[in-house]
Enzyme design. Sequence first.
Site, PDB file in Angstrom:
ATOM      1  N   SER A   1       3.777  -0.091  -2.426  1.00 32.79           N
ATOM      2  CA  SER A   1       3.466  -0.710  -3.584  1.00 32.79           C
ATOM      3  C   SER A   1       4.932  -0.693  -4.458  1.00 32.79           C
ATOM      4  CB  SER A   1       2.236  -0.063  -4.232  1.00 32.79           C
ATOM      5  OG  SER A   1       2.536   1.472  -4.530  1.00 32.79           O
TER       6      SER A   1
ATOM      7  N   HIS B   1       0.688  -1.278   0.056  1.00 34.26           N
ATOM      8  CA  HIS B   1       0.035   0.033   0.094  1.00 34.26           C
ATOM      9  C   HIS B   1       0.840   1.184  -0.064  1.00 34.26           C
ATOM     10  CE1 HIS B   1      -3.291   2.809   0.537  1.00 34.26           C
ATOM     11  NE2 HIS B   1      -2.792   3.222   1.827  1.00 34.26           N
ATOM     12  N   SER B   2       0.579   2.054  -0.883  1.00 34.66           N
ATOM     13  CA  SER B   2       1.231   3.523  -1.066  1.00 34.66           C
ATOM     14  C   SER B   2       2.565   3.168  -1.284  1.00 34.66           C
ATOM     15  CB  SER B   2       1.011   4.303   0.415  1.00 34.66           C
ATOM     16  OG  SER B   2       1.239   5.470   0.013  1.00 34.66           O
ATOM     17  N   MET B   3       3.626   3.670  -0.180  1.00 31.96           N
ATOM     18  CA  MET B   3       5.135   3.295  -0.534  1.00 31.96           C
ATOM     19  C   MET B   3       5.235   1.957  -0.719  1.00 31.96           C
ATOM     20  SD  MET B   3       7.938   3.921   2.482  1.00 31.96           S
ATOM     21  CE  MET B   3       9.423   2.819   2.461  1.00 31.96           C
TER      22      MET B   3
ATOM     23  N   SER C   1      -1.424  -0.863  -4.534  1.00 34.51           N
ATOM     24  CA  SER C   1      -2.473  -0.030  -3.764  1.00 34.51           C
ATOM     25  C   SER C   1      -2.097   1.623  -3.500  1.00 34.51           C
ATOM     26  CB  SER C   1      -3.182  -0.828  -2.351  1.00 34.51           C
ATOM     27  OG  SER C   1      -3.723   0.130  -1.641  1.00 34.51           O
TER      28      SER C   1
END
Length: 294
Positions: A125, A121-123, A149
């Site tokens: 990904s 998720h975020s970083m 994500s």
Amino acid sequence: MTSPSAPRTPLWSATPPATGVPVRSSARAARAADSPWIRRWSGGAAPRFTLVCLPHAGGSAGFYRPWAALLPPEVELLAIQYPCREDRFEDPEAAGMEELVGAVADAVAPLLDRPYAVFGHSMGSAVGWELAHELTDRHIAAPCRLFASGRAAPGTAVTGQLHRQDDATLGAELTRLGGTSREVLDDPALRSMILRSVRHDYRIIETHQAVDRPPLSCPLHVLTGSTDPELGEARSRDRAGGWADLTTARTEVRVFPGDHFYLTPRRREVVATVLRRLDPSLTIGGASTWPSTP
């Protein structure tokens, strides 16, 4: 998108890989489970899949702990704990993305003796994309699926210099994204702890220079919130936020109602989506109780 290229010989095949890399033994897996980088909360006696989960900037492995109660015994959850937070608060910082990914790969590689997927998720990904390449560079089978994500693809995501800014500016960014309560940011001790890990992670992601590599060959699933300021519904329509260019296999986009942290209120839907993509026979709610506190 073109069809996938021929897959590498997986470590879980009956025939040993031609490279001479051995199938990971249970003894080595047990030693890897003691790694400070990994938290394990789920999985039956003989899971069929491994799910490696990578948190957002400032996040911890505990972000994924509620997933354990929703996963069936066929799926083992390995959540990654970055340094400079919680029980790893005193551990040295990672110098950059390359060092971070190398350490994560060292920790998870002995546990990848079955088909595995990566969710970030975020970083996380971007870390997940780098991890997939690092593992294949080590002649370990590629993930069967990569779930990205809440962030555009490496090389296209907008970055800045927030890790160099003062605490007030960094705190304002956390407020913009949501996911961090006002009470935490108003408490001086908690604020200091949170911002240290956030600054560490923002430095890594903001200095990350995506290297031009051949695309992956695994299916890639992009998940995001409809009003996510990092990767909302509109931007995700543009080549899946750039992710469609990073694999030769199919790319899918799933937009959930919500902001950057859509996956907290939509947890059951997100986990169900992951399970359906791993194997349609898998169902949510395999565990009936919360795992014990470590």
